[in-house]
Design a protein around this motif. Structure first.
Motif, short mmCIF file in Angstrom:
data_model
loop_
_atom_site.label_atom_id
_atom_site.label_comp_id
_atom_site.label_asym_id
_atom_site.label_seq_id
_atom_site.Cartn_x
_atom_site.Cartn_y
_atom_site.Cartn_z
N PRO A 106 0.74 -1.28 -0.04
CA PRO A 106 0.03 -0.14 0.17
C PRO A 106 0.88 1.19 0.05
O PRO A 106 0.25 2.25 -0.48
N TYR A 107 1.93 1.21 0.38
CA TYR A 107 3.02 2.40 0.51
C TYR A 107 3.99 2.39 -0.44
O TYR A 107 4.87 3.27 -0.48
N GLY A 108 3.86 1.59 -1.47
CA GLY A 108 4.60 1.54 -2.56
C GLY A 108 4.63 2.85 -3.68
O GLY A 108 3.57 3.53 -3.92
N GLY A 109 5.88 3.13 -4.32
CA GLY A 109 5.72 4.27 -5.18
C GLY A 109 5.24 3.88 -6.55
O GLY A 109 5.10 2.50 -6.94
N SER A 110 5.33 4.52 -7.45
CA SER A 110 5.18 4.49 -9.02
C SER A 110 6.24 5.22 -9.88
O SER A 110 6.65 6.37 -9.33
N VAL A 111 6.52 4.82 -11.01
CA VAL A 111 7.35 5.46 -11.91
C VAL A 111 6.78 7.06 -12.16
O VAL A 111 7.35 7.94 -12.49
N ARG A 112 5.45 7.03 -12.18
CA ARG A 112 4.69 8.37 -12.49
C ARG A 112 5.20 9.51 -11.39
O ARG A 112 5.19 10.53 -11.75
N ASP A 113 5.70 8.99 -10.26
CA ASP A 113 5.72 9.99 -9.16
C ASP A 113 6.89 10.80 -9.71
O ASP A 113 7.27 11.90 -9.09
N ALA A 114 7.87 10.46 -10.52
CA ALA A 114 9.18 11.19 -11.12
C ALA A 114 8.74 12.26 -11.98
O ALA A 114 9.48 13.03 -12.04
N PHE A 115 7.51 12.15 -12.49
CA PHE A 115 7.23 13.21 -13.55
C PHE A 115 5.88 13.86 -12.90
O PHE A 115 5.33 14.78 -13.83
N HIS A 116 5.36 13.73 -11.92
CA HIS A 116 4.41 14.56 -11.56
C HIS A 116 4.71 15.23 -10.13
O HIS A 116 5.53 14.41 -9.21
N ALA A 117 4.17 16.38 -9.75
CA ALA A 117 4.31 17.13 -8.75
C ALA A 117 3.81 16.36 -7.47
O ALA A 117 2.52 15.74 -7.52
N PRO A 118 4.39 16.16 -6.51
CA PRO A 118 3.63 15.34 -5.13
C PRO A 118 2.64 16.21 -4.48
O PRO A 118 2.63 17.50 -4.67
N VAL A 119 1.84 15.32 -4.13
CA VAL A 119 0.45 16.03 -3.53
C VAL A 119 0.66 16.53 -2.17
O VAL A 119 1.25 15.80 -1.33
N PRO A 120 0.25 17.82 -2.17
CA PRO A 120 0.77 18.43 -0.56
C PRO A 120 0.12 17.77 0.27
O PRO A 120 -1.10 17.31 0.47
N SER A 121 0.67 17.38 1.33
CA SER A 121 0.04 16.84 2.84
C SER A 121 -0.98 17.70 3.40
O SER A 121 -0.67 18.89 3.57
N SER A 122 -2.13 17.06 3.58
CA SER A 122 -3.25 17.88 3.96
C SER A 122 -3.03 17.82 5.62
O SER A 122 -2.68 16.87 6.16
N GLU A 123 -3.99 18.76 5.83
CA GLU A 123 -4.32 18.66 7.40
C GLU A 123 -5.00 17.46 7.91
O GLU A 123 -5.78 17.09 7.10
N ALA A 124 -4.94 17.05 9.06
CA ALA A 124 -5.74 16.09 9.56
C ALA A 124 -7.18 16.22 9.28
O ALA A 124 -7.66 17.51 9.86
#
Length: 852
Positions: free
Chosen positions: A178-196
């Motif tokens: 469930p916590y694995g990444g993807s190749v697409r992460d290298a070419f897309h901006a990371p989603v900003p962590s939201s508040e709880a």
């Protein structure tokens, strides 16, 4: 010349082997030069994939992601620079590698293509050079390729390449979690962590109540990480939000990509909102807080199929006259209602029916039923549609309101049989009036005609009063309700006329006949058939005793019967015995035909219809010829049975003697008298068997002569015998010859063919007689009616003046067929009694017994 050809062949083989070895060495040398140059780029690619699957690009900031991608990209370009020095191996290099790999001296490969340097032709030098090439070629007989050697360990003494490979394998396994990444992460901006999220979200799916399934809680701990769910059709998804921001919204996206905003339910507030939506197809539900997506659920729908209903068996008449249906009903969530829908086949669109179609609700199979088959029976003989051809279709409805239909069956609706002609006429007119109220005048006219000639149609004064009363009521009927009352009373009057004058013995006889008929149709067991046959015998004896007592009181009825056609109880007893034998031997269809003939005989006898036929006007010589033909047929049947019995007994004795001879229990004489089958008594000797065949041969020859005399006599009377008599005579001659040669089996076949040909000839002869009779009629009746009434006695049998019964009314198997059927049934029962029989075979044999 032969040596030269051989040498050329060896050279061609050597060239092919050398060419294959060169191709393999070229691939090996290319790999040795290419792999060291390609390895740095492959390691960089594996490192990039490992970082992507570990989620490094998703976790680092935007700037760090670009720096990392730039470093890996520059390293990849640097790894490709050495490719400019790549050089593919030449042919000379390949030959030197082959010679080195195979440890060949004096360069034998290049020797094959080299030429002498001298430009002057010298035969001795040429021969010497060819001899040298030949010896070098012999060293090339067993060439083999070499393994590649890339020298990677010398270039990477610390084995860093293994670390990259190990990192790649671990990253690939980590990416499936469930916590694995993807190749697409290298070419897309990371989603900003939201508040709880402080709001409480409860989501669940409620299936329809008729499915019996429990709700599915989407936000439960077991389903928190699950996004795809499979739910029944028409399920309701509900989402409830507590302590929210008030900007929550729910969106439904169907399979076509169309979005639908789900409105909050009434009573929802800014801090507490609830959404509900019915799922009718595959779709996705997304919960968002403003522009921020909170959760998404994908739903696959289990379609609610309509119920399935079909006939398991054809509609049939039950023993009590009711309509019996057997049907299959199935639905994925259960059927709530099923019914039978009737329709008339030849319904008049302009008619004004007084009654609707019969109503017949169907019972549903139990939920625990494994085959989903149900049965229902309802007595519809009183309905005006009884006896008419109808169309029947079964329908089933489930809780969702879906309806399934069966195929349409066309059949005649069961009706009660009436033997009394007046009762039948009343029921017929009742049906005409019930199906069309516009036929009122016609029904009144028919009733007036019956009442006008009451002396000839009505024998009971009470019946006359009942018909007169109902006729008056019919004349005063002005509405449908009054007409329906008349129709109901007509049915009651028909029942009174039919059953009112029946004695107890007649009722028991009719009931016993009907019970046996239903048992034969339904495939009853032998024990049940035996019980019903005993009841029929008892009822028949009581009826005949009562009939004889009434005949003694009315001697004039006996005087009307033709001579020689008085009822014989022994004939009926033989008929009942034959009926029982047919039923128990498995010939159920022939037994039903014979029972139908018996019922007709009893009906004719009950109706008291002794008639004076026109056969008394025929020539007495014709009567004698018909009787002689009947005697020939009877004698031919006896010869057939006797030949079959003797042939079977003789073959059985020979088979038993052969077994005894193999066991050494008898001597070499093997006399016929010693072969004895169980239950058959002492057999015949060879002399006795030959004498018996000679007697049968003489009897067959005499029978053939009698047939020839009969044929000539018929020609003398002006009648032309049919082809059947000629074929019968030919078959009799063949049977006579087979008996003389001791071929019992062939004789049996020829005798059976002769008997069948005699029957065809007799039928042709009867047709000629009927045509002659019709030409001499006085015109009072139609040809078909008069002939039909004149050739039957009160028991429904052919009169003596028309000759014997030729077996064309009922196809009754002869003694041979019955015996064979019994032997087959006995063999099946013995096999079923074998405890070692496989289960599959036992089931098959049981089905064979049920098919009777």
């Amino acid at each position: 010349m032969q040596d030269i050809h051989v040498t050329d062949g060896r050279l061609r083989s050597l060239g092919a082997r050398l060419s294959r070895t060169r191709s393999a060495i070229w691939a090996v040398m290319t790999l040795e030069r290419l792999w060291p140059l390609l390895l740095p780029f492959v390691l960089l690619l594996g490192l990039f994939l490992s970082l992507s699957w570990f989620g490094v690009f998703r976790m680092v900031p935007e700037v760090g992601r670009f720096i990392l991608l730039g470093v890996l990209g520059l390293a990849a370009l640097a790894a490709l620079i050495p490719f400019r020095h790549l050089r593919f191996p030449e042919r000379e290099e390949i030959d030197r590698r082959i010679e080195g790999a195979n440890k060949l001296q004096h360069a034998p490969i290049s020797t094959q293509t080299d030429r002498l340097a001298s430009g002057v032709s010298n035969p001795f030098a040429d021969a010497l050079w060819r001899e040298h090439q030949k010896r070098m070629a012999e060293k090339l007989a067993s060439l083999h390729a070499d393994l590649p050697s890339t020298n990677i360990p010398e270039r990477d003494p610390f084995a860093l390449r293994a670390a990259v490979a190990l990192l790649f394998v671990v990253a690939a396994a980590y990416a499936t979690g469930p916590y694995g990444g993807s190749v697409r992460d290298a070419f897309h901006a990371p989603v900003p962590s939201s508040e709880a999220i402080t709001a409480r979200i409860d989501a669940w799916v409620t299936p329809p109540p008729y499915t019996g399934r429990a709700p599915v809680f989407l936000t439960a701990d077991v389903n928190r990480d699950k996004q795809e769910f499979t739910v029944p059709e028409n399920s309701t998804v509900s989402v409830r939000i507590s302590s929210g921001s008030g900007e929550e919204n729910l969106t439904l996206t169907d399979a076509n990509g169309e979005q639908q905003v789900v409105e909050p339910e009434e009573g929802s507030t800014a801090g507490a909102a609830q959404f509900s939506q019915v799922l009718v197809g595959e779709s996705s539900v997304t919960l968002a807080d403003g522009s921020r997506e909170l959760s998404t659920w994908h739903f696959k729908i289990i379609q609610d199929a309509p119920p399935v209903i079909r006939f398991e068996k054809d509609p049939r008449r039950a023993a009590n006259g009711a309509l019996e249906l057997s049907y299959f009903v199935q639905d994925d969530h259960g059927v709530t209602k099923a019914e039978a829908q009737f329709g008339l086949v030849d319904e008049n669109p302009n008619a004004k029916p007084l009654y609707d179609a019969p109503e017949m609700p169907l019972s549903l199979p139990r939920r625990s039923s494994k085959d989903n088959v149900a049965k229902v029976a309802k007595d519809l003989t009183e309905h005006p549609w009884a006896g008419r051809e109808v169309e029947l279709k079964l329908t089933a409805t489930d809780a969702a309101g879906q309806t399934g239909e069966s195929e349409t069956k066309t059949f005649t609706l069961p009706q009660r049989s009436f033997t009394n002609s007046l009762a039948r006429a009343i029921v017929e007119q009742r049906q005409v009036l019930a199906l069309d109220a516009n036929q009122k005048r016609r029904t009144m006219a028919m009733m007036d005609a019956v009442l006008l000639w009451a002396d000839e149609t009505i024998t009971n004064p009470a019946h006359f009063l009942l018909l007169s009363s109902i006729r008056s009521r019919l004349g005063f009927a002005r509405n449908d309700e009054a007409l329906r009352g008349v129709v109901d009373d007509l049915w009651e009057i028909a029942l009174i006329i039919e059953d009112g004058d029946l004695t107890a013995a007649e009722r028991r006889l009719r009931d016993a006949q009907e019970a046996l008929k239903q048992a034969l149709e339904n495939g009853a067991t032998d024990e049940e058939l035996k019980r019903l046959m005993d009841e029929l015998r008892t009822a028949m004896r009581d009826f005949l005793r009562e009939f004889a007592e009434r005949a003694m009181q009315n001697p004039q009825d006996l005087a009307q019967a033709p001579e020689g056609q008085m009822m014989n109880q022994m004939d009926l007893e033989r008929m009942l015995d034959q009926l029982e034998d047919l039923a128990r031997s498995g010939a159920r269809e022939q037994a039903q035909d014979l029972l139908s003939q018996l019922q007709n005989m009893m009906n004719n006898l009950q109706a008291g219809r002794p008639q004076q036929g026109q056969q008394g006007q025929q020539n007495s010589q014709m009567r004698q010829q018909m009787d002689q033909l009947g005697e020939i047929m009877r004698r031919q049947q006896e010869l057939l049975n006797e030949t079959f019995r003797m042939d079977r007994e003789q073959r059985g004795q020979q088979g038993q003697q052969g077994q005894q001879g193999q066991r050494g229990q008898q001597g070499q004489q093997g006399q016929q008298g010693q072969g004895q089958q169980p239950g058959q008594g002492q057999g015949m000797t060879a002399e006795e068997f030959a004498e018996a065949l000679r007697q049968l041969q003489e009897g067959q020859g005499q029978l053939r002569d009698k047939l020839q005399e009969l044929t000539e006599a018929l020609r003398g009377m002006g009648m032309e015998p049919g082809e059947g008599f000629g074929e019968a005579g030919e078959a009799m001659g063949e049977a006579e010859g087979a008996l003389g040669e001791g071929e019992g089996q062939r004789a049996t076949g020829e005798q059976g063919r002769a008997l069948e040909a005699l029957r065809r000839g007799a039928q042709d002869m009867m047709q000629q007689m009927q045509q002659a009779m019709q030409q001499g009629q006085d015109g009072q009746d139609g040809p078909g009616q008069r002939a039909g009434r004149a050739d039957r006695d009160p028991l429904g049998r052919p009169r003596a003046t028309t000759g014997p019964d030729f077996g064309d009314s009922v196809d009754v198997p002869d003694e041979i067929d019955i015996q064979r059927a019994r032997e087959i049934l006995d063999a099946i029962r013995r096999r079923l009694g074998d405890a070692l029989s496989p289960e599959l075979e036992r089931e098959y044999l049981e089905r064979l017994l049920e098919m009777r």
